[in-house]
Design a protein around this motif. Sequence first.
Motif, PDB file in Angstrom:
ATOM      1  N   SER A 137      29.340  40.953  34.040  1.00 30.16           N
ATOM      2  CA  SER A 137      29.849  41.428  32.451  1.00 30.16           C
ATOM      3  C   SER A 137      30.830  41.274  32.213  1.00 30.16           C
ATOM      4  O   SER A 137      31.483  41.084  31.466  1.00 30.16           O
ATOM      5  N   GLU A 138      32.031  41.511  33.647  1.00 33.07           N
ATOM      6  CA  GLU A 138      33.395  41.905  33.307  1.00 33.07           C
ATOM      7  C   GLU A 138      33.913  40.240  33.586  1.00 33.07           C
ATOM      8  O   GLU A 138      35.485  40.372  33.841  1.00 33.07           O
ATOM      9  N   ILE A 139      33.105  39.344  34.070  1.00 35.62           N
ATOM     10  CA  ILE A 139      33.972  37.871  34.363  1.00 35.62           C
ATOM     11  C   ILE A 139      33.632  37.425  32.765  1.00 35.62           C
ATOM     12  O   ILE A 139      32.907  36.869  32.327  1.00 35.62           O
ATOM     13  N   ARG A 140      34.677  35.965  33.173  1.00 35.25           N
ATOM     14  CA  ARG A 140      34.840  35.631  31.798  1.00 35.25           C
ATOM     15  C   ARG A 140      34.127  33.839  32.591  1.00 35.25           C
ATOM     16  O   ARG A 140      34.508  33.553  33.907  1.00 35.25           O
ATOM     17  N   ASP A 141      33.175  33.383  32.266  1.00 29.70           N
ATOM     18  CA  ASP A 141      32.637  31.923  32.534  1.00 29.70           C
ATOM     19  C   ASP A 141      33.894  30.295  32.268  1.00 29.70           C
ATOM     20  O   ASP A 141      33.019  30.095  31.253  1.00 29.70           O
ATOM     21  N   ASP A 142      34.975  31.023  32.921  1.00 32.62           N
ATOM     22  CA  ASP A 142      35.926  30.129  32.232  1.00 32.62           C
ATOM     23  C   ASP A 142      36.883  29.714  33.191  1.00 32.62           C
ATOM     24  O   ASP A 142      37.407  30.884  34.336  1.00 32.62           O
ATOM     25  N   HIS A 143      37.186  28.765  34.016  1.00 29.20           N
ATOM     26  CA  HIS A 143      37.594  27.821  34.264  1.00 29.20           C
ATOM     27  C   HIS A 143      39.587  29.002  34.905  1.00 29.20           C
ATOM     28  O   HIS A 143      39.678  29.006  35.818  1.00 29.20           O
ATOM     29  N   SER A 144      40.108  28.598  33.579  1.00 28.58           N
ATOM     30  CA  SER A 144      41.683  29.052  33.580  1.00 28.58           C
ATOM     31  C   SER A 144      41.767  30.777  33.245  1.00 28.58           C
ATOM     32  O   SER A 144      42.273  31.247  34.787  1.00 28.58           O
ATOM     33  N   TRP A 145      40.715  31.048  32.890  1.00 27.12           N
ATOM     34  CA  TRP A 145      40.060  32.853  33.055  1.00 27.12           C
ATOM     35  C   TRP A 145      40.073  33.429  34.592  1.00 27.12           C
ATOM     36  O   TRP A 145      40.962  33.837  35.500  1.00 27.12           O
ATOM     37  N   LEU A 146      38.712  32.341  35.404  1.00 24.72           N
ATOM     38  CA  LEU A 146      39.041  32.807  36.770  1.00 24.72           C
ATOM     39  C   LEU A 146      40.121  32.964  37.998  1.00 24.72           C
ATOM     40  O   LEU A 146      40.069  33.318  38.924  1.00 24.72           O
ATOM     41  N   THR A 147      41.093  31.063  37.597  1.00 24.94           N
ATOM     42  CA  THR A 147      41.708  31.042  38.604  1.00 24.94           C
ATOM     43  C   THR A 147      42.952  32.017  38.245  1.00 24.94           C
ATOM     44  O   THR A 147      43.761  32.391  38.753  1.00 24.94           O
ATOM     45  N   ALA A 148      43.436  32.258  36.767  1.00 33.97           N
ATOM     46  CA  ALA A 148      43.841  33.811  36.938  1.00 33.97           C
ATOM     47  C   ALA A 148      43.788  34.993  37.690  1.00 33.97           C
ATOM     48  O   ALA A 148      44.956  35.438  38.234  1.00 33.97           O
ATOM     49  N   PHE A 149      42.346  35.343  37.540  1.00 27.42           N
ATOM     50  CA  PHE A 149      42.153  35.921  38.491  1.00 27.42           C
ATOM     51  C   PHE A 149      42.097  36.331  39.431  1.00 27.42           C
ATOM     52  O   PHE A 149      42.306  37.217  40.476  1.00 27.42           O
ATOM     53  N   MET A 150      41.495  35.132  39.900  1.00 26.47           N
ATOM     54  CA  MET A 150      42.066  35.212  41.487  1.00 26.47           C
ATOM     55  C   MET A 150      43.552  35.234  42.251  1.00 26.47           C
ATOM     56  O   MET A 150      43.457  35.293  43.385  1.00 26.47           O
ATOM     57  N   SER A 151      44.357  34.331  41.234  1.00 30.90           N
ATOM     58  CA  SER A 151      45.554  34.656  41.811  1.00 30.90           C
ATOM     59  C   SER A 151      45.948  35.840  41.622  1.00 30.90           C
ATOM     60  O   SER A 151      46.895  36.275  42.629  1.00 30.90           O
ATOM     61  N   ALA A 152      45.957  36.548  40.747  1.00 31.05           N
ATOM     62  CA  ALA A 152      46.024  38.075  40.806  1.00 31.05           C
ATOM     63  C   ALA A 152      45.608  38.835  42.086  1.00 31.05           C
ATOM     64  O   ALA A 152      46.752  39.806  42.536  1.00 31.05           O
ATOM     65  N   ALA A 153      44.251  38.629  42.546  1.00 30.54           N
ATOM     66  CA  ALA A 153      43.713  39.320  43.715  1.00 30.54           C
ATOM     67  C   ALA A 153      43.859  38.494  44.719  1.00 30.54           C
ATOM     68  O   ALA A 153      44.081  39.467  45.692  1.00 30.54           O
ATOM     69  N   TRP A 154      44.624  36.912  44.897  1.00 32.47           N
ATOM     70  CA  TRP A 154      45.668  37.246  46.008  1.00 32.47           C
ATOM     71  C   TRP A 154      46.586  37.580  46.447  1.00 32.47           C
ATOM     72  O   TRP A 154      46.870  38.082  47.581  1.00 32.47           O
ATOM     73  N   ASP A 155      47.020  37.667  45.200  1.00 35.67           N
ATOM     74  CA  ASP A 155      48.999  38.453  45.537  1.00 35.67           C
ATOM     75  C   ASP A 155      49.180  39.756  45.964  1.00 35.67           C
ATOM     76  O   ASP A 155      49.815  40.847  46.303  1.00 35.67           O
ATOM     77  N   ASP A 156      47.422  40.668  44.739  1.00 35.23           N
ATOM     78  CA  ASP A 156      47.261  41.768  45.868  1.00 35.23           C
ATOM     79  C   ASP A 156      45.943  42.150  46.211  1.00 35.23           C
ATOM     80  O   ASP A 156      45.437  42.983  47.258  1.00 35.23           O
ATOM     81  N   GLY A 157      46.429  40.974  47.569  1.00 33.82           N
ATOM     82  CA  GLY A 157      45.028  40.895  48.592  1.00 33.82           C
ATOM     83  C   GLY A 157      44.917  42.362  49.809  1.00 33.82           C
ATOM     84  O   GLY A 157      44.528  42.742  50.131  1.00 33.82           O
ATOM     85  N   PRO A 158      46.088  42.978  49.863  1.00 38.95           N
ATOM     86  CA  PRO A 158      46.220  43.884  51.135  1.00 38.95           C
ATOM     87  C   PRO A 158      45.222  45.000  50.264  1.00 38.95           C
ATOM     88  O   PRO A 158      44.615  45.799  51.381  1.00 38.95           O
ATOM     89  N   ALA A 159      45.659  45.172  49.415  1.00 38.39           N
ATOM     90  CA  ALA A 159      44.709  46.317  48.477  1.00 38.39           C
ATOM     91  C   ALA A 159      43.935  45.907  48.545  1.00 38.39           C
ATOM     92  O   ALA A 159      42.845  47.296  48.407  1.00 38.39           O
ATOM     93  N   GLU A 160      43.528  44.609  48.251  1.00 35.61           N
ATOM     94  CA  GLU A 160      42.268  44.534  47.838  1.00 35.61           C
ATOM     95  C   GLU A 160      41.153  44.454  48.801  1.00 35.61           C
ATOM     96  O   GLU A 160      40.053  44.830  48.768  1.00 35.61           O
ATOM     97  N   TYR A 161      41.603  44.624  50.198  1.00 34.56           N
ATOM     98  CA  TYR A 161      41.185  43.955  51.072  1.00 34.56           C
ATOM     99  C   TYR A 161      40.713  45.779  51.913  1.00 34.56           C
ATOM    100  O   TYR A 161      39.525  46.085  52.515  1.00 34.56           O
ATOM    101  N   ALA A 162      42.077  46.156  51.793  1.00 28.02           N
ATOM    102  CA  ALA A 162      41.139  47.455  51.977  1.00 28.02           C
ATOM    103  C   ALA A 162      40.724  47.718  51.286  1.00 28.02           C
ATOM    104  O   ALA A 162      39.829  49.653  51.400  1.00 28.02           O
TER     105      ALA A 162
END
Length: 152
Positions: free
Chosen positions: A4-29
């Motif tokens: 329910s938190e996911i937008r089915d929008d490529h631009s939004w998902l690209t920004a979301f995944m880019s932010a997740a990549w930048d915060d990788g160590p915390a997200e992996y942990a």
Amino acid sequence: MAESEIRDDHSWLTAFMSAAWDDGPAEYAAGIAHSINKCWDLVNDLYAAADALDADADESWTLPIYGGRPVPNSTDADLGDPPLMLLEPPAVSQAARFLADVPFEALWNVVGAGFGDLGWTEQELLGHHRDLQQFYGQAASAGHAVVKAVWA
């Protein structure tokens, strides 16, 4: 993440995944992210060996790496935008079951020699396998979807 938190929008998902990549160590942990650098094809090939183990197996082996519905880029955005896939909760659960049930050692016995010729060790691929088991198991238990980005 919750579907329910996911937008089915490529631009939004690209920004979301880019932010997740930048915060990788915390997200992996936290166990909410996983990445496979430069060998996702090999990990997929490892799981494809499941067909050799069980001729009646469905293609659930494709889910952990390449499974999911492509999220189309409907804009004329930069060609650097990553291909994105969305794996919905039922498929996440199917991937988690596959990863829990498939014996890594049996897969390695089918494909290991060829992988060794490419310079990959059993321990490297076992590490990816265990990480994916944990990641998909946690996502399935929470009823979450999985978003995937493939950056070249």
